[in-house]
Design a protein around this motif. Structure first.
Motif, PDB file in Angstrom:
ATOM      1  N   THR A 153      29.146  43.722  37.266  1.00  0.00           N
ATOM      2  CA  THR A 153      28.147  42.976  36.502  1.00  0.00           C
ATOM      3  C   THR A 153      28.566  42.847  35.046  1.00  0.00           C
ATOM      4  N   TYR A 154      28.968  43.958  34.443  1.00  0.00           N
ATOM      5  CA  TYR A 154      29.393  43.889  33.047  1.00  0.00           C
ATOM      6  C   TYR A 154      30.663  43.058  32.904  1.00  0.00           C
ATOM      7  N   THR A 155      31.630  43.273  33.813  1.00  0.00           N
ATOM      8  CA  THR A 155      32.915  42.581  33.702  1.00  0.00           C
ATOM      9  C   THR A 155      32.765  41.079  33.886  1.00  0.00           C
ATOM     10  N   VAL A 156      32.072  40.659  34.941  1.00  0.00           N
ATOM     11  CA  VAL A 156      31.994  39.235  35.241  1.00  0.00           C
ATOM     12  C   VAL A 156      31.161  38.502  34.194  1.00  0.00           C
ATOM     13  N   THR A 157      30.191  39.184  33.581  1.00  0.00           N
ATOM     14  CA  THR A 157      29.420  38.551  32.508  1.00  0.00           C
ATOM     15  C   THR A 157      30.277  38.345  31.265  1.00  0.00           C
ATOM     16  N   VAL A 175      41.430  45.759  34.355  1.00  0.00           N
ATOM     17  CA  VAL A 175      39.998  45.611  34.614  1.00  0.00           C
ATOM     18  C   VAL A 175      39.743  44.447  35.566  1.00  0.00           C
ATOM     19  N   LEU A 176      40.423  43.321  35.306  1.00  0.00           N
ATOM     20  CA  LEU A 176      40.238  42.151  36.163  1.00  0.00           C
ATOM     21  C   LEU A 176      40.742  42.423  37.580  1.00  0.00           C
ATOM     22  N   GLY A 177      41.900  43.082  37.681  1.00  0.00           N
ATOM     23  CA  GLY A 177      42.431  43.413  38.996  1.00  0.00           C
ATOM     24  C   GLY A 177      41.496  44.322  39.768  1.00  0.00           C
ATOM     25  N   LEU A 178      40.962  45.337  39.085  1.00  0.00           N
ATOM     26  CA  LEU A 178      40.033  46.262  39.724  1.00  0.00           C
ATOM     27  C   LEU A 178      38.744  45.548  40.127  1.00  0.00           C
ATOM     28  N   ALA A 179      38.214  44.713  39.238  1.00  0.00           N
ATOM     29  CA  ALA A 179      36.976  43.988  39.540  1.00  0.00           C
ATOM     30  C   ALA A 179      37.161  43.091  40.764  1.00  0.00           C
ATOM     31  N   ALA A 180      38.309  42.411  40.835  1.00  0.00           N
ATOM     32  CA  ALA A 180      38.567  41.541  41.991  1.00  0.00           C
ATOM     33  C   ALA A 180      38.634  42.359  43.275  1.00  0.00           C
ATOM     34  N   GLY A 181      39.298  43.511  43.230  1.00  0.00           N
ATOM     35  CA  GLY A 181      39.381  44.368  44.404  1.00  0.00           C
ATOM     36  C   GLY A 181      38.017  44.866  44.845  1.00  0.00           C
ATOM     37  N   LEU A 182      37.194  45.261  43.892  1.00  0.00           N
ATOM     38  CA  LEU A 182      35.848  45.722  44.220  1.00  0.00           C
ATOM     39  C   LEU A 182      35.022  44.606  44.847  1.00  0.00           C
ATOM     40  N   MET A 183      35.173  43.380  44.314  1.00  0.00           N
ATOM     41  CA  MET A 183      34.432  42.246  44.870  1.00  0.00           C
ATOM     42  C   MET A 183      34.890  41.934  46.288  1.00  0.00           C
ATOM     43  N   LEU A 184      36.216  41.914  46.493  1.00  0.00           N
ATOM     44  CA  LEU A 184      36.744  41.637  47.835  1.00  0.00           C
ATOM     45  C   LEU A 184      36.277  42.701  48.825  1.00  0.00           C
ATOM     46  N   GLY A 185      36.286  43.955  48.385  1.00  0.00           N
ATOM     47  CA  GLY A 185      35.820  45.025  49.250  1.00  0.00           C
ATOM     48  C   GLY A 185      34.336  44.911  49.543  1.00  0.00           C
ATOM     49  N   ALA A 186      33.554  44.544  48.536  1.00  0.00           N
ATOM     50  CA  ALA A 186      32.110  44.400  48.725  1.00  0.00           C
ATOM     51  C   ALA A 186      31.798  43.293  49.722  1.00  0.00           C
ATOM     52  N   VAL A 187      32.528  42.176  49.602  1.00  0.00           N
ATOM     53  CA  VAL A 187      32.316  41.054  50.520  1.00  0.00           C
ATOM     54  C   VAL A 187      32.693  41.448  51.948  1.00  0.00           C
ATOM     55  N   SER A 188      33.864  42.056  52.112  1.00  0.00           N
ATOM     56  CA  SER A 188      34.407  42.327  53.442  1.00  0.00           C
ATOM     57  C   SER A 188      33.733  43.491  54.159  1.00  0.00           C
ATOM     58  N   PHE A 189      33.413  44.544  53.408  1.00  0.00           N
ATOM     59  CA  PHE A 189      32.924  45.767  54.043  1.00  0.00           C
ATOM     60  C   PHE A 189      31.422  45.988  53.896  1.00  0.00           C
ATOM     61  N   ASP A 190      30.777  45.225  53.004  1.00  0.00           N
ATOM     62  CA  ASP A 190      29.365  45.468  52.728  1.00  0.00           C
ATOM     63  C   ASP A 190      28.508  44.232  52.990  1.00  0.00           C
ATOM     64  N   LEU A 191      28.737  43.151  52.240  1.00  0.00           N
ATOM     65  CA  LEU A 191      27.846  41.995  52.300  1.00  0.00           C
ATOM     66  C   LEU A 191      27.869  41.289  53.654  1.00  0.00           C
ATOM     67  N   LEU A 192      29.067  40.877  54.108  1.00  0.00           N
ATOM     68  CA  LEU A 192      29.137  40.142  55.374  1.00  0.00           C
ATOM     69  C   LEU A 192      28.715  40.995  56.577  1.00  0.00           C
ATOM     70  N   ILE A 240      39.252  35.247  39.235  1.00  0.00           N
ATOM     71  CA  ILE A 240      39.569  36.517  38.582  1.00  0.00           C
ATOM     72  C   ILE A 240      40.991  36.984  38.893  1.00  0.00           C
ATOM     73  N   LEU A 241      41.412  36.934  40.157  1.00  0.00           N
ATOM     74  CA  LEU A 241      42.770  37.375  40.489  1.00  0.00           C
ATOM     75  C   LEU A 241      43.850  36.564  39.782  1.00  0.00           C
ATOM     76  N   PRO A 242      43.771  35.213  39.761  1.00  0.00           N
ATOM     77  CA  PRO A 242      44.783  34.459  39.011  1.00  0.00           C
ATOM     78  C   PRO A 242      44.838  34.845  37.537  1.00  0.00           C
ATOM     79  N   LYS A 243      43.668  35.077  36.917  1.00  0.00           N
ATOM     80  CA  LYS A 243      43.647  35.476  35.510  1.00  0.00           C
ATOM     81  C   LYS A 243      44.272  36.861  35.333  1.00  0.00           C
ATOM     82  N   ALA A 244      44.001  37.742  36.295  1.00  0.00           N
ATOM     83  CA  ALA A 244      44.519  39.107  36.190  1.00  0.00           C
ATOM     84  C   ALA A 244      46.038  39.150  36.219  1.00  0.00           C
ATOM     85  N   HIS A 245      46.654  38.183  36.901  1.00  0.00           N
ATOM     86  CA  HIS A 245      48.109  38.228  37.070  1.00  0.00           C
ATOM     87  C   HIS A 245      48.858  37.263  36.161  1.00  0.00           C
TER      88      HIS A 245
END
Length: 243
Positions: free
Chosen positions: A150-154, A30-47, A211-216
């Protein structure tokens, strides 16, 4: 019409949060997936969205959204290390965080971003049905990831299920509210661009430094890596299909 379209985002956001709730026992994944989704959101959507307007402010030739991105990253980094939030706890201790305020702040940022998503749907439909449809598809698709995050990070920052579900519902309602706001107000693009840049930096710090350090820290490294890469690719696909 616009509010009804935004209601689809309400449903996909809840679906994402429900997915995070149901597979919550697979913490590393879950943590690995959440981190990937966040990185993708930052790189491909937000910025890209923050930099997409030609009239953004600049500071000594540097676009203001990029300055805000660095500030968002540094603000959370300074806050964590000044207040002593990092405790060196491990996933094996079954306690991955005891800083609920950080989780609430991150989730509140996601809720704010979802309001902007709904606002984007309404503004796009004002420009035309074709543009509105494209933006709606993009928002509805990535709001599944928003609900999941949202659910995961909370929850991973020490908040109980009730709080996590409350923030999830708020995130689901946010696009509908944002779409309705387009009938009343107009937010300057420059202000939105700076906000998106700052929030992108905030998310980048959470994903890369927390999140990534915790995931690994567990033993499912290969599977966790696959989930992280999968999260990034999912966001890439959503943005690419909507463009």
């Amino acid at each position: 019409m616009v509010v009804l379209v935004a209601f689809c985002s309400f449903l996909t956001t809840l679906s994402g949060g429900y997915a995070a709730l149901r597979i919550g026992s697979y913490r590393y994944l879950v943590l690995g997936l959440a981190a990937g989704l966040m990185l993708g959101a930052v790189s491909f959507d937000l910025l890209p969205e923050a930099l997409s307007h030609g009239d953004v402010w600049s500071l000594y030739g540097i676009p203001a959204p990029l300055v805000a991105f660095v500030l968002g990253f540094l603000v959370l980094h300074i806050v964590e290390h000044t207040v002593g939030i990092h405790r060196g706890q491990t996933m094996n201790d079954a306690v991955i965080a005891d800083a609920p305020s950080i989780g609430l702040l991150a989730a509140a940022g996601l809720v704010g971003h979802s309001v902007m998503d709904g606002f984007a749907i309404g503004a796009a439909f004002q420009a035309g049905a074709g543009a509105g449809t494209v933006v709606a598809v993009a928002v509805i698709g990535h709001d599944f990831a928003d609900g999941f995050n949202t659910y995961t990070v909370t929850s991973i920052y020490g908040n109980d299920r009730r709080r996590a579900l409350t923030l999830l519902v708020a995130d689901a309602v946010a696009p509908v509210l944002g779409a309705a706001l387009t009938l009343l107000v107009t937010i300057p693009h420059r202000v939105l661009a700076v906000y998106l840049g700052f929030f992108a930096g905030f998310l980048m710090y959470l994903a890369s430094a927390d999140i990534l350090p915790k995931a690994h820290t567990g033993h499912r490294t290969a599977a966790t890596l696959a989930c992280t890469v999968g999260g990034v690719l999912f966001m890439f696909a959503i943005v690419a299909l909507a463009s």
